[in-house]
Design a protein around this motif. Structure first.
Motif: not given
Length: 187
Positions: A24-27, A30-33, A53-54, A113-115
């Protein structure tokens, strides 16, 4: 909610995180999922990881190690240095045909991420550098002229095949990349 031994709990959290972010990707993960899917409490997750993130980085580091070990095992089954170079693409084809193939986890997550200094992007870069070093090792063992240049070409063919297999749904992308590698290497 959780009577599992600590290391088993941590492994489950990492396994589920890896699977969810790969699918599904990082974004979108979620933590609930994560809590619901892993069957552990939020407190259990935070016992091992300070934040999402960690947790994501730990799951991706684990995937990096496991995936590269898998690739090495697949390639090393083949005798002959030239055949090993081509076996890279045979291994990719096997992966492309697997039910859970979703492309390269490191390309996928770094694209979120663009960074260029984001830890996920840096980890993706490290993964690709390790893959390059392995391909370079294979090129050197085969005695290819300009092994660094050839390894770079093979890495691009590998990543290109992964992208075509994912986007086009074409598992023969590995065969096509292998044919190009044969021509490139004169095999």
């Amino acid at each position: 909610m959780n009577d599992m031994p600590p290391n088993e709990t941590r492994d489950i959290i990492l396994d589920v995180t890896e699977k969810l972010i790969y699918r599904h990707g990082i974004a979108a993960t979620g933590m609930d999922f994560l809590v619901k899917t892993a069957g552990v409490s939020r407190k259990s997750i935070y016992r091992y990881f300070a934040n999402k993130d960690e947790l994501v980085l730990a799951a991706l580091r684990r995937r990096d190690e496991r995936w590269l070990n898998w690739l090495r095992d697949e390639v090393e089954r083949v005798d002959g240095s030239g055949e090993r170079l081509l076996a890279l693409f045979g291994a990719l084809k096997t992966w492309f045909c697997s039910a859970d193939f979703r492309g390269c986890a490191f390309i996928n997550t770094s694209g979120e991420t663009g960074d260029p200094h984001d830890p996920v992007r840096l980890l993706a870069k490290t993964h690709k550098q390790k893959l390059f070093e392995y391909v370079l090792e294979l090129c050197q063992a085969h005695g290819t002229p300009e092994p660094e240049r050839q390894a770079a070409h093979l890495l691009i063919r590998s990543d290109g095949a992964i992208t075509v297999a994912l986007v086009m749904g074409d598992s023969t992308a590995a065969d096509n990349a292998q044919c190009m590698a044969q021509t490139l290497l004169g095999l």
